[in-house]
Design a protein around this motif. Sequence first.
Motif, PDB file in Angstrom:
ATOM      1  N   UNK A  35       0.795  -1.215   0.000  1.00 37.51           N
ATOM      2  CA  UNK A  35       0.000   0.000   0.000  1.00 37.51           C
ATOM      3  C   UNK A  35       0.832   1.271   0.000  1.00 37.51           C
ATOM      4  N   UNK A  36       2.044   1.193   0.545  1.00 37.21           N
ATOM      5  CA  UNK A  36       2.905   2.381   0.596  1.00 37.21           C
ATOM      6  C   UNK A  36       4.274   2.166  -0.033  1.00 37.21           C
ATOM      7  N   UNK A  37       4.689   0.924  -0.226  1.00 34.56           N
ATOM      8  CA  UNK A  37       5.992   0.627  -0.843  1.00 34.56           C
ATOM      9  C   UNK A  37       5.848  -0.444  -1.910  1.00 34.56           C
ATOM     10  N   UNK A  38       6.654  -0.315  -2.957  1.00 32.28           N
ATOM     11  CA  UNK A  38       6.784  -1.366  -3.965  1.00 32.28           C
ATOM     12  C   UNK A  38       8.263  -1.661  -4.131  1.00 32.28           C
ATOM     13  N   UNK A  39       8.572  -2.906  -4.474  1.00 34.54           N
ATOM     14  CA  UNK A  39       9.945  -3.285  -4.800  1.00 34.54           C
ATOM     15  C   UNK A  39       9.899  -4.101  -6.081  1.00 34.54           C
ATOM     16  N   UNK A  40      10.771  -3.754  -7.019  1.00 32.08           N
ATOM     17  CA  UNK A  40      10.869  -4.456  -8.295  1.00 32.08           C
ATOM     18  C   UNK A  40      12.317  -4.838  -8.567  1.00 32.08           C
ATOM     19  N   UNK A  58      23.076  -6.472 -16.437  1.00 27.88           N
ATOM     20  CA  UNK A  58      22.921  -5.731 -15.181  1.00 27.88           C
ATOM     21  C   UNK A  58      21.671  -6.220 -14.468  1.00 27.88           C
ATOM     22  N   UNK A  59      21.719  -6.152 -13.143  1.00 31.58           N
ATOM     23  CA  UNK A  59      20.573  -6.487 -12.312  1.00 31.58           C
ATOM     24  C   UNK A  59      20.348  -5.314 -11.370  1.00 31.58           C
ATOM     25  N   UNK A  60      19.128  -4.812 -11.343  1.00 27.55           N
ATOM     26  CA  UNK A  60      18.809  -3.631 -10.548  1.00 27.55           C
ATOM     27  C   UNK A  60      17.595  -3.942  -9.674  1.00 27.55           C
ATOM     28  N   UNK A  61      17.630  -3.410  -8.474  1.00 28.44           N
ATOM     29  CA  UNK A  61      16.497  -3.520  -7.561  1.00 28.44           C
ATOM     30  C   UNK A  61      16.110  -2.116  -7.140  1.00 28.44           C
ATOM     31  N   UNK A  62      14.805  -1.808  -7.219  1.00 27.04           N
ATOM     32  CA  UNK A  62      14.334  -0.471  -6.862  1.00 27.04           C
ATOM     33  C   UNK A  62      13.154  -0.579  -5.895  1.00 27.04           C
ATOM     34  N   UNK A  63      13.157   0.315  -4.911  1.00 26.65           N
ATOM     35  CA  UNK A  63      12.020   0.457  -4.003  1.00 26.65           C
ATOM     36  C   UNK A  63      11.426   1.841  -4.227  1.00 26.65           C
ATOM     37  N   UNK A  64      10.112   1.885  -4.402  1.00 21.94           N
ATOM     38  CA  UNK A  64       9.371   3.137  -4.576  1.00 21.94           C
ATOM     39  C   UNK A  64       8.426   3.327  -3.405  1.00 21.94           C
ATOM     40  N   UNK A  65       8.243   4.572  -3.004  1.00 27.65           N
ATOM     41  CA  UNK A  65       7.237   4.917  -2.002  1.00 27.65           C
ATOM     42  C   UNK A  65       6.040   5.491  -2.747  1.00 27.65           C
ATOM     43  N   UNK A  66       4.852   5.157  -2.255  1.00 31.62           N
ATOM     44  CA  UNK A  66       3.617   5.621  -2.871  1.00 31.62           C
ATOM     45  C   UNK A  66       3.035   6.746  -2.026  1.00 31.62           C
ATOM     46  N   UNK A  67       2.704   7.830  -2.689  1.00 31.95           N
ATOM     47  CA  UNK A  67       2.170   9.031  -2.032  1.00 31.95           C
ATOM     48  C   UNK A  67       0.818   9.402  -2.663  1.00 31.95           C
TER      49      UNK A  67
END
Length: 143
Positions: A113-118, A131-140
């Motif tokens: 609900x507030x964070x995503x990780x891909x 390349x391998x990348x990991x990202x965390x996004x915050x939802x506002x």
Amino acid sequence: MTDEQTVQGPPEAVAEYLARGMGELADKMGMVVTELGADRAVASIPVEGNRQPAGLLHGGAYVVLAESLGSMAANIHAGPGRYAVGIELSASHTRSATSGRVTGTCTAIHLGGTLTTHEIVLTDDEGRRCSTVRITNIIRDAR
């Protein structure tokens, strides 16, 4: 989006996101999105025009492609009236591309609900992982 592209997600979330566009940097890098959804997104960039002086695709280009995919997917998940922004990113480059296109495949690890990780796996035209990348996004909530 063209007929060759797939978009998945709530129609209103997809429409709101697509209305924003991909942004100037994605356009300058020649990014082409072929699949877009919260669980999975795919896009590619040409190596030509995005190389560093040694003739290799610039490491930052891998990261721009990956962060764009992760953020697009997170924004589809966020839905109407909300937006996602990256708060953490890590990248490991394991191979260099010198020609052709590099394709990023973004897969959801966590959609909360507030964070995503891909995780985004970037491969060359031969399917070799570069390349391998990991990202965390915050939802506002939008203001």
